[in-house]
Each structure stands twice: as structure tokens, then as C-alpha cells.
Design a protein around this motif. Structure first.
Motif, PDB file in Angstrom:
ATOM      1  N   TRP A   1      -5.250  -6.625  -4.976  1.00 58.10           N
ATOM      2  CA  TRP A   1      -4.921  -6.655  -3.553  1.00 58.10           C
ATOM      3  C   TRP A   1      -4.313  -7.996  -3.184  1.00 58.10           C
ATOM      4  CZ3 TRP A   1      -9.979  -6.154  -5.353  1.00 58.10           C
ATOM      5  CH2 TRP A   1     -10.758  -7.308  -5.300  1.00 58.10           C
ATOM      6  N   GLY A   2      -3.712  -8.036  -2.008  1.00 58.13           N
ATOM      7  CA  GLY A   2      -3.154  -9.275  -1.477  1.00 58.13           C
ATOM      8  C   GLY A   2      -2.980  -9.145   0.026  1.00 58.13           C
ATOM      9  N   SER A   3      -2.961 -10.264   0.720  1.00 62.62           N
ATOM     10  CA  SER A   3      -2.801 -10.275   2.170  1.00 62.62           C
ATOM     11  C   SER A   3      -1.326 -10.183   2.530  1.00 62.62           C
ATOM     12  CB  SER A   3      -3.402 -11.544   2.768  1.00 62.62           C
ATOM     13  OG  SER A   3      -4.795 -11.604   2.545  1.00 62.62           O
ATOM     14  N   ALA A   4      -1.043  -9.443   3.598  1.00 60.74           N
ATOM     15  CA  ALA A   4       0.318  -9.391   4.128  1.00 60.74           C
ATOM     16  C   ALA A   4       0.511 -10.549   5.089  1.00 60.74           C
ATOM     17  CB  ALA A   4       0.549  -8.063   4.844  1.00 60.74           C
ATOM     18  N   ARG A   5       1.656 -11.208   5.010  1.00 63.92           N
ATOM     19  CA  ARG A   5       1.946 -12.353   5.862  1.00 63.92           C
ATOM     20  C   ARG A   5       1.968 -11.921   7.327  1.00 63.92           C
ATOM     21  NH1 ARG A   5       6.702 -15.638   3.479  1.00 63.92           N
ATOM     22  NH2 ARG A   5       8.007 -14.011   4.424  1.00 63.92           N
ATOM     23  N   SER A   6       1.303 -12.695   8.175  1.00 61.51           N
ATOM     24  CA  SER A   6       1.149 -12.293   9.578  1.00 61.51           C
ATOM     25  C   SER A   6       2.482 -12.231  10.314  1.00 61.51           C
ATOM     26  CB  SER A   6       0.199 -13.255  10.302  1.00 61.51           C
ATOM     27  OG  SER A   6       0.694 -14.590  10.255  1.00 61.51           O
ATOM     28  N   SER A   7       3.444 -13.038   9.922  1.00 56.53           N
ATOM     29  CA  SER A   7       4.715 -13.087  10.649  1.00 56.53           C
ATOM     30  C   SER A   7       5.582 -11.864  10.419  1.00 56.53           C
ATOM     31  CB  SER A   7       5.489 -14.351  10.264  1.00 56.53           C
ATOM     32  OG  SER A   7       5.765 -14.365   8.871  1.00 56.53           O
ATOM     33  N   ASP A   8       5.600 -11.360   9.180  1.00 59.16           N
ATOM     34  CA  ASP A   8       6.519 -10.256   8.882  1.00 59.16           C
ATOM     35  C   ASP A   8       5.954  -9.206   7.929  1.00 59.16           C
ATOM     36  OD1 ASP A   8       6.447 -11.715   6.551  1.00 59.16           O
ATOM     37  OD2 ASP A   8       8.557 -12.315   6.603  1.00 59.16           O
ATOM     38  N   GLY A   9       4.755  -9.417   7.424  1.00 60.06           N
ATOM     39  CA  GLY A   9       4.154  -8.435   6.530  1.00 60.06           C
ATOM     40  C   GLY A   9       4.536  -8.588   5.075  1.00 60.06           C
ATOM     41  N   TYR A  10       5.225  -9.668   4.703  1.00 61.10           N
ATOM     42  CA  TYR A  10       5.567  -9.894   3.298  1.00 61.10           C
ATOM     43  C   TYR A  10       4.284  -9.999   2.473  1.00 61.10           C
ATOM     44  CZ  TYR A  10       6.762 -12.464  -0.952  1.00 61.10           C
ATOM     45  OH  TYR A  10       6.874 -12.857  -2.252  1.00 61.10           O
ATOM     46  N   PHE A  11       4.327  -9.441   1.247  1.00 53.78           N
ATOM     47  CA  PHE A  11       3.179  -9.554   0.361  1.00 53.78           C
ATOM     48  C   PHE A  11       3.648  -9.647  -1.085  1.00 53.78           C
ATOM     49  CE2 PHE A  11       4.067  -5.044   0.837  1.00 53.78           C
ATOM     50  CZ  PHE A  11       3.991  -4.553  -0.455  1.00 53.78           C
ATOM     51  N   SER A  12       2.816 -10.232  -1.911  1.00 53.92           N
ATOM     52  CA  SER A  12       3.087 -10.346  -3.334  1.00 53.92           C
ATOM     53  C   SER A  12       1.773 -10.271  -4.083  1.00 53.92           C
ATOM     54  CB  SER A  12       3.799 -11.667  -3.643  1.00 53.92           C
ATOM     55  OG  SER A  12       4.050 -11.805  -5.031  1.00 53.92           O
ATOM     56  N   ILE A  13       1.699  -9.367  -5.043  1.00 53.42           N
ATOM     57  CA  ILE A  13       0.484  -9.170  -5.827  1.00 53.42           C
ATOM     58  C   ILE A  13       0.859  -9.335  -7.292  1.00 53.42           C
ATOM     59  CG2 ILE A  13      -1.416  -7.605  -6.380  1.00 53.42           C
ATOM     60  CD1 ILE A  13      -0.789  -6.124  -3.755  1.00 53.42           C
ATOM     61  N   GLY A  14       0.349 -10.382  -7.920  1.00 54.90           N
ATOM     62  CA  GLY A  14       0.708 -10.687  -9.291  1.00 54.90           C
ATOM     63  C   GLY A  14      -0.410 -10.414 -10.269  1.00 54.90           C
TER      64      GLY A  14
ATOM     65  N   ARG B   1       4.246  -7.686 -11.427  1.00 49.60           N
ATOM     66  CA  ARG B   1       4.042  -8.074 -10.032  1.00 49.60           C
ATOM     67  C   ARG B   1       4.600  -6.994  -9.122  1.00 49.60           C
ATOM     68  NH1 ARG B   1       3.158 -12.807  -7.343  1.00 49.60           N
ATOM     69  NH2 ARG B   1       3.095 -13.897  -9.348  1.00 49.60           N
ATOM     70  N   VAL B   2       3.991  -6.859  -7.941  1.00 50.01           N
ATOM     71  CA  VAL B   2       4.518  -6.002  -6.874  1.00 50.01           C
ATOM     72  C   VAL B   2       4.759  -6.893  -5.663  1.00 50.01           C
ATOM     73  CG1 VAL B   2       4.060  -4.066  -5.324  1.00 50.01           C
ATOM     74  CG2 VAL B   2       3.313  -3.956  -7.708  1.00 50.01           C
ATOM     75  N   ALA B   3       5.950  -6.816  -5.089  1.00 48.62           N
ATOM     76  CA  ALA B   3       6.277  -7.622  -3.911  1.00 48.62           C
ATOM     77  C   ALA B   3       6.940  -6.733  -2.873  1.00 48.62           C
ATOM     78  CB  ALA B   3       7.208  -8.771  -4.285  1.00 48.62           C
ATOM     79  N   GLY B   4       6.552  -6.938  -1.620  1.00 45.98           N
ATOM     80  CA  GLY B   4       7.140  -6.198  -0.506  1.00 45.98           C
ATOM     81  C   GLY B   4       7.802  -7.142   0.471  1.00 45.98           C
ATOM     82  N   VAL B   5       9.000  -6.825   0.899  1.00 47.10           N
ATOM     83  CA  VAL B   5       9.728  -7.749   1.776  1.00 47.10           C
ATOM     84  C   VAL B   5       9.144  -7.787   3.179  1.00 47.10           C
ATOM     85  CG1 VAL B   5      11.849  -7.447   0.463  1.00 47.10           C
ATOM     86  CG2 VAL B   5      11.412  -5.983   2.434  1.00 47.10           C
ATOM     87  N   GLY B   6       8.362  -6.778   3.566  1.00 46.99           N
ATOM     88  CA  GLY B   6       7.745  -6.805   4.883  1.00 46.99           C
ATOM     89  C   GLY B   6       7.114  -5.478   5.233  1.00 46.99           C
ATOM     90  N   ILE B   7       6.391  -5.475   6.339  1.00 47.66           N
ATOM     91  CA  ILE B   7       5.758  -4.259   6.861  1.00 47.66           C
ATOM     92  C   ILE B   7       6.040  -4.201   8.353  1.00 47.66           C
ATOM     93  CG2 ILE B   7       3.609  -2.977   7.183  1.00 47.66           C
ATOM     94  CD1 ILE B   7       2.423  -4.609   4.863  1.00 47.66           C
ATOM     95  N   THR B   8       6.668  -3.118   8.789  1.00 49.16           N
ATOM     96  CA  THR B   8       6.906  -2.916  10.220  1.00 49.16           C
ATOM     97  C   THR B   8       5.906  -1.898  10.752  1.00 49.16           C
ATOM     98  OG1 THR B   8       8.531  -1.157   9.833  1.00 49.16           O
ATOM     99  CG2 THR B   8       9.356  -3.431   9.928  1.00 49.16           C
ATOM    100  N   GLY B   9       5.787  -1.849  12.064  1.00 47.00           N
ATOM    101  CA  GLY B   9       4.837  -0.936  12.684  1.00 47.00           C
ATOM    102  C   GLY B   9       3.422  -1.453  12.663  1.00 47.00           C
ATOM    103  N   ARG B  10       3.275  -2.751  12.453  1.00 45.80           N
ATOM    104  CA  ARG B  10       1.936  -3.348  12.431  1.00 45.80           C
ATOM    105  C   ARG B  10       1.466  -3.670  13.849  1.00 45.80           C
ATOM    106  NH1 ARG B  10       2.184  -8.429  10.554  1.00 45.80           N
ATOM    107  NH2 ARG B  10       4.431  -8.450  10.896  1.00 45.80           N
ATOM    108  N   ASN B  11       0.148  -3.684  14.008  1.00 43.89           N
ATOM    109  CA  ASN B  11      -0.478  -4.240  15.201  1.00 43.89           C
ATOM    110  C   ASN B  11      -0.831  -5.678  14.850  1.00 43.89           C
ATOM    111  OD1 ASN B  11      -2.242  -5.147  17.198  1.00 43.89           O
ATOM    112  ND2 ASN B  11      -3.218  -3.150  17.451  1.00 43.89           N
ATOM    113  N   THR B  12      -0.059  -6.625  15.343  1.00 42.13           N
ATOM    114  CA  THR B  12      -0.197  -8.017  14.917  1.00 42.13           C
ATOM    115  C   THR B  12      -1.491  -8.681  15.386  1.00 42.13           C
ATOM    116  OG1 THR B  12       1.136  -8.719  16.816  1.00 42.13           O
ATOM    117  CG2 THR B  12       2.297  -8.362  14.722  1.00 42.13           C
ATOM    118  N   ALA B  13      -2.295  -7.952  16.142  1.00 43.61           N
ATOM    119  CA  ALA B  13      -3.600  -8.493  16.526  1.00 43.61           C
ATOM    120  C   ALA B  13      -4.588  -8.426  15.364  1.00 43.61           C
ATOM    121  CB  ALA B  13      -4.155  -7.741  17.730  1.00 43.61           C
ATOM    122  N   HIS B  14      -4.184  -7.734  14.298  1.00 48.96           N
ATOM    123  CA  HIS B  14      -5.094  -7.532  13.176  1.00 48.96           C
ATOM    124  C   HIS B  14      -4.458  -7.976  11.870  1.00 48.96           C
ATOM    125  CE1 HIS B  14      -7.872  -5.176  15.645  1.00 48.96           C
ATOM    126  NE2 HIS B  14      -6.824  -4.558  16.140  1.00 48.96           N
ATOM    127  N   PRO B  15      -5.286  -8.430  10.907  1.00 51.54           N
ATOM    128  CA  PRO B  15      -4.752  -8.754   9.573  1.00 51.54           C
ATOM    129  C   PRO B  15      -4.457  -7.475   8.807  1.00 51.54           C
ATOM    130  CG  PRO B  15      -7.134  -8.999   9.582  1.00 51.54           C
ATOM    131  CD  PRO B  15      -6.732  -8.704  11.009  1.00 51.54           C
TER     132      PRO B  15
END
Length: 559
Positions: free
Chosen positions: A326-339, A299-313
Motif C-alpha cells: 500500500w501507499g498514501s495518495a498525495r493530498s494535492s493531486d492523488g499521485y501515488f507510488s508503491i515500490g 513498482r506501480v505509480a499513478g499520476v493522480g486520483i480525481t473525484g476525491r473528497n479532499t477532507a479525507h486521506p
């Protein structure tokens, strides 16, 4: 004898073969609860086919000499076949070695044709057929599995439905109805990441193809491919193993699946069958070629993504020559998990909508989780962050927002519903994006004009003009002129060589053309409009909508 073959013709579904089913629901290790008594679960041999009864209403047959699926009977109704053709890998493998084996509550049919291996699995009490296809190399043609469905069972009038009485618009696979609306098997509307299943529902029966995780497919999460078709002759449901139309990646080899043919009582298939949800521990010991169970994946997991334009997925994708995920990044903070990732080193790409804005390398190990600290997307990686005098559309890696953009994922450009492809654009009008056509062609709307004014200070300096594209056909690319100044013809970027703009796909390789416009090109009268002319240039392509063309992402004039 339990699990053995019988030479008697099959005349009823109440088979006596199979013993584990009688143990009751506690014996089931599959993703679905028992839907009916499994007392009849088992298989037989009618001389030509292996006949499998799931004990839940579905009886199917597989030809013993070529591995074709020759019958799909659900609750007494035959669904398989049209035009004298069966359901199968590609257009049928031909002479193959076909074997069958029962392991407890699972029956596995194995088909070997040269270096290709294909599998059908049935589980006691489930109205599902689990399929895997292992393609080792190019020696055996294999780009799809098609379920052929009898005519008249699921008639509809969707974008991917057509009748042969319609007039042909293009390449014998795009049709126009009498009202001017277009239809084609290519017009699915959906990217791979947008769907888990495809099919039909009518009269209390749903027939579905639940896709695999596509780890050995190609094109990434935004790829669009053929999913189904429906005509007066019958219908087809597809699992595309490799689709060459508008393809951006090389073919991957290995085991694809499971993908699932699922019958329901009219509703959608259970989410427990969906890619990312489906678990198949029951298949771990079946000996399927290339099969890797959950314990052999990471699995690959990311705690978040900064520098996003939150108007877009945002989407995070992994890719190497052997696999993709692939996996979607959470809209609130960019967290993602790909298993469920096969071990290896991958390029990780962060996409703003469909525009790659960050890449790094990650290594995945079996049974482990690779945890990434918060990813910071540099502001310079998103072209929308650059200061611009004017900009038409946001940079998203898609033509979304431009004129006709949504329609083009399920219609031909000649469709009666399409707004005029011609027409000029005025900066400051408030309708710049909606007035600008999503596609430009050499024969259709080349020479489009954009009118804009500059202040005296702006007109006194050179500026960079950028045009982003998402794909191109026949090396179509933009050459610009500003007033009396004309740019050089840019070199064509690498793009797919097949049809794209006319068969529902704008997805190619995102590319940005940059033009250094000298100060001498601008008008000095600030009350007058400067005129930007955009031509499509190429020495190849045919005519009309098959002339050289390109799909537009965004256009801006930098400050």
C-alpha cells in the motif's frame, strides 16, 4: 580461522573472528553508518549457543539446537528473557538445525524446523539484528516472533501495559486498574500503516522492533494487531507474521522480513531501517529461502486520483493471494507510488480513509514500473455523495467521530473514561454524531432511538435508509423500526469470527445495510418527530460487551 567456530567458552566480547570488518567503513554496504569500531566483529561457539558480536556494543546468542535468541547484551546489560523464556518464533520451535556463516561484513544464522526456515543476520558495526521467517505451509505453527525483555528495564503505564494484580475484565488478557482504566496487550492504538517501529526508551537506551513491509501478512493497511506488551514480569515486542484476531483475509505464505531488532542510545531507530526505506542488497547472495532482491521487484505509480473528497486521506492498496502492499495518495493531486512489489497481478483498491471507493486490476513485472493514468473515482462510488434528508457522520469506513470511537482503539468498552453507551439522538441538534455511540450491542444499547422531522413532501414518499458498519461480532446486525413499521431482519454479511470490539479493533469488512421504508411508515404531522429505532439482532454471542454487536460507519436517510 576467520569465520570458523571455536569450542572455547566465550568470556569477553573482543572476538578475533571476522576479517572484513578490519577493512574499515568503506566495506559497509548496510543501511547504517558505523557507530563504533568494528574490530571485534565476529562470532564464536560457547558449546550451547552461537555468540555474535556486532562490534558496536551488541552481543547476542542463538541456541544451536532450537534457534532461540537466548541473550541480548547491549553495552554490558542483558535485556533478553523473562519467566525463564527466550525470544523466538511462536513459543519456540523445538529441535531444529541451526547453522552459522560469515560473508564479509555479514553473519547469517539459519534455523530450519520442518518446512519453516528462520534467519538472524548481523552487520559489522551495527546494533541491529535482521530477521526473516519463511513459512511454507501450515505444518509448522508460526504466527509471530516475540522478543522477550527482562522486567524492570522499561516499566511504563501505557494502554498495552498491565500487572497481574489488576482485575481481569475479559478472557484473561484485558485488565482493569483500580481507577477503572483498562489495559491489554491488544491496545496498541495503531494500524499497520501508522507505525514503522515499536518499543521502549529509558536511561539512554532504546530497544525497538522495526516491522517488515508485511507483504506476506494479511489484513491490509488498516489492520490492527498485537504489537507489544509490558507487565510486572517483563515485556514483549512482536512482529506478527499472521494475526487471527478480527482477520479479514486468508493467511499468506512465503518469506516475511526483514524485520529488525534495533538498539539505540535512546532515540528512535534510523529511518533507513523502516519498511519502504530499508535496502538489503547485502543479503542478495546469502541464500535466504524465498528472498527476492530489488531487481526482482517492480513498482506501480499513478499520476493522480480525481473525484476525491479532499477532507479525507486516500490510500492505494495492492493485494492478491500471495502478497499485499500500500501507499498514501498525495493530498494535492492523488499521485501515488508503491515500490518493492513482487511480480504478479493485483487488485488495486483506492480507499477514502478506510472505505474502498474504486478497484481495478494491475500487473507488475520485475524491474518495471506500471504507470496508471489518472484514476477517476465515480461519484456514485462514494456513498457520501448521495443526496440525503439527513446523515449522521461521513462515510469513511471507520467509526471516527462517533461517541467513544477514538478511545476504543486502546481501551475496553467498560473503561471508566468511556461516555455512556446509551442515549438517544436528535437530528438537527448539532450533536448527532458525537451523541451516537460508535458500537451497538444486543445486551448493552440495542434499541437506540433517533428522532427526526420530515416535510410534507418528504413524508409523502418512500425513502431508503442506510446503515454502514465496519465489522460485527457474533453476527450482530441492525434491524430497524420507524414509528410503527418494522423492517425484516437482514442477513449477516461475512465478518471475522473472533473478538473485535473489545480488543481495540473496529476493522472488519465494510458493509452497507439498506432498508426500503414505505411512505406509510412516516408521520403525516410535520411538527412531530419520527422515531427510528435501531436494534441489534443475532442468535449468538455471549453477554454484555461480548454479546452480538457491530461498529457503525454512517447512517443516513436518502432523499
Amino acid at each position: 580461522m576467520p569465520g570458523s567456530a571455536s569450542n572455547r567458552p566465550v568470556r569477553r566480547r573482543a572476538f578475533v573472528l571476522g576479517t572484513a570488518a578490519a577493512a574499515g567503513s568503506a566495506a559497509l554496504a548496510g543501511p547504517l553508518a558505523r557507530t563504533a569500531s568494528a574490530a571485534a566483529f565476529g562470532y564464536s561457539d560457547d558449546g550451547t549457543n552461537y555468540v555474535v558480536d556486532t562490534g558496536a556494543g551488541l552481543v547476542f546468542k542463538v541456541n544451536k539446537s532450537n534457534g532461540d535468541l537466548t541473550s541480548l547484551v547491549y553495552k554490558g546489560t542483558e535485556y533478553q528473557g523473562y519467566g525463564g523464556m527466550n525470544s523466538h518464533v511462536e513459543s519456540g520451535l523445538g529441535a531444529s538445525t541451526v547453522t552459522i556463516r560469515q560473508s564479509g561484513t555479514t553473519i547469517l544464522i539459519s534455523v530450519t524446523h520442518g518446512t519453516l526456515k528462520h534467519y538472524y543476520a548481523a552487520r559489522s558495526g551495527e546494533n541491529n539484528i535482521y530477521l526473516w521467517t519463511h513459512r511454507a505451509d501450515t505444518s509448522v505453527a508460526s504466527s509471530r516472533y516475540i522478543v522477550r525483555v527482562k522486567k524492570g528495564l522499561f516499566l511504563n503505564d501505557e494502554p498495552d501495559s498491565y500487572t497481574y494484580t489488576n482485575s481481569t475484565v475479559e478472557a484473561s488478557d484485558v485488565f482493569a486498574k483500580s481507577d477503572g482504566q483498562t489495559r491489554s496487550k491488544h491496545y496498541s492504538k495503531l494500524r499497520v500503516m501508522d507505525y514503522s517501529h515499536i518499543g521502549w526508551s529509558a536511561n539512554g537506551v532504546g530497544l525497538w522492533m522495526v516491522r517488515s513491509n508485511h507483504e506476506k501478512a494479511a489484513g491490509g493497511p488498516f489492520y490492527r494487531s498485537l504489537l507489544r506488551h509490558q507487565s510486572a514480569d517483563g515485556g514483549g515486542l512482536y512482529e506478527i507474521l499472521h494475526y487471527a484476531q478480527n482477520q479479514t483475509e486468508n493467511e499468506r505464505f512465503g518469506l516475511q522480513g526483514p524485520y529488525v531488532i534495533a538498539f539505540t542510545d535512546g532515540g528512535a531507530p534510523s529511518s533507513s531501517l523502516f519498511p519502504g526505506t530499508l535496502t538489503t542488497s547485502w543479503a542478495d547472495s546469502l541464500g535466504i529461502s524465498g528472498y527476492v532482491g530489488a531487481s526482482g521487484r517492480g513498482r506501480v505509480a499513478g499520476v493522480g486520483i480525481t473525484g476525491r473528497n479532499t477532507a479525507h486521506p486516500y490510500t492505494v492498496a495492492l493485494a492478491n493471494p500471495a502478497a499485499q502492499y500500500w501507499g498514501s495518495a498525495r493530498s494535492s493531486d492523488g499521485y501515488f507510488s508503491i515500490g518493492g512489489v513482487l511480480p504478479g497481478t493485483y487488485t488495486l483498491t483506492v480507499f477514502k480513509n478506510e472505505l474502498g471507493v474504486y478497484t481495478t486490476s494491475v500487473t507488475v513485472t520485475a524491474g518495471g514500473t506500471t504507470t496508471l493514468n489518472s484514476i477517476a473515482v465515480p461519484s456514485t462510488n462514494d456513498p457520501s455523495n448521495a443526496s440525503a434528508i439527513w446523515r449522521i457522520n461521513d462515510w469513511t469506513g471507520t467509526p471516527a467521530g462517533f461517541k467513544n470511537a477514538d478511545l476504543m482503539t486502546y481501551a475496553h468498552p467498560s473503561d471508566v473514561r468511556a461516555a455512556a453507551w446509551t442515549g438517544n439522538v436528535v437530528i438537527g441538534s448539532g450533536s448527532e454524531t458525537s451523541a451516537f455511540p460508535c458500537y451497538l450491542w444486543k445486551d448493552v444499547n440495542s434499541g437506540l432511538l433517533v428522532y427526526f422531522k420530515l416535510t410534507a413532501a418528504q413524508a409523502a414518499a418512500a425513502h431508503t435508509l442506510r446503515i454502514g458498519v465496519t465489522t460485527a461480532y457474533a453476527n450482530g446486525r441492525p434491524q430497524i423500526a420507524v414509528n410503527s413499521w418494522t423492517s425484516a431482519i437482514p442477513s449477516p454479511p461475512t465478518q471475522p469470527s473472533t473478538r473485535s470490539l473489545t480488543n481495540g479493533s473496529y476493522r472488519g469488512n465494510n458493509h452497507t445495510f439498506t432498508y426500503s421504508v414505505p411512505a406509510t411508515a412516516w408521520l403525516t404531522d410535520t411538527g412531530q418527530y419520527n422515531v427510528l429505532k435501531i436494534d441489534v439482532v443475532s442468535g449468538s454471542g455471549a453477554a454484555g460487551y461480548l454479546s452480538a454487536g457491530t461498529s457503525i460507519d454512517a447512517i443516513d436517510l436518502l432523499a
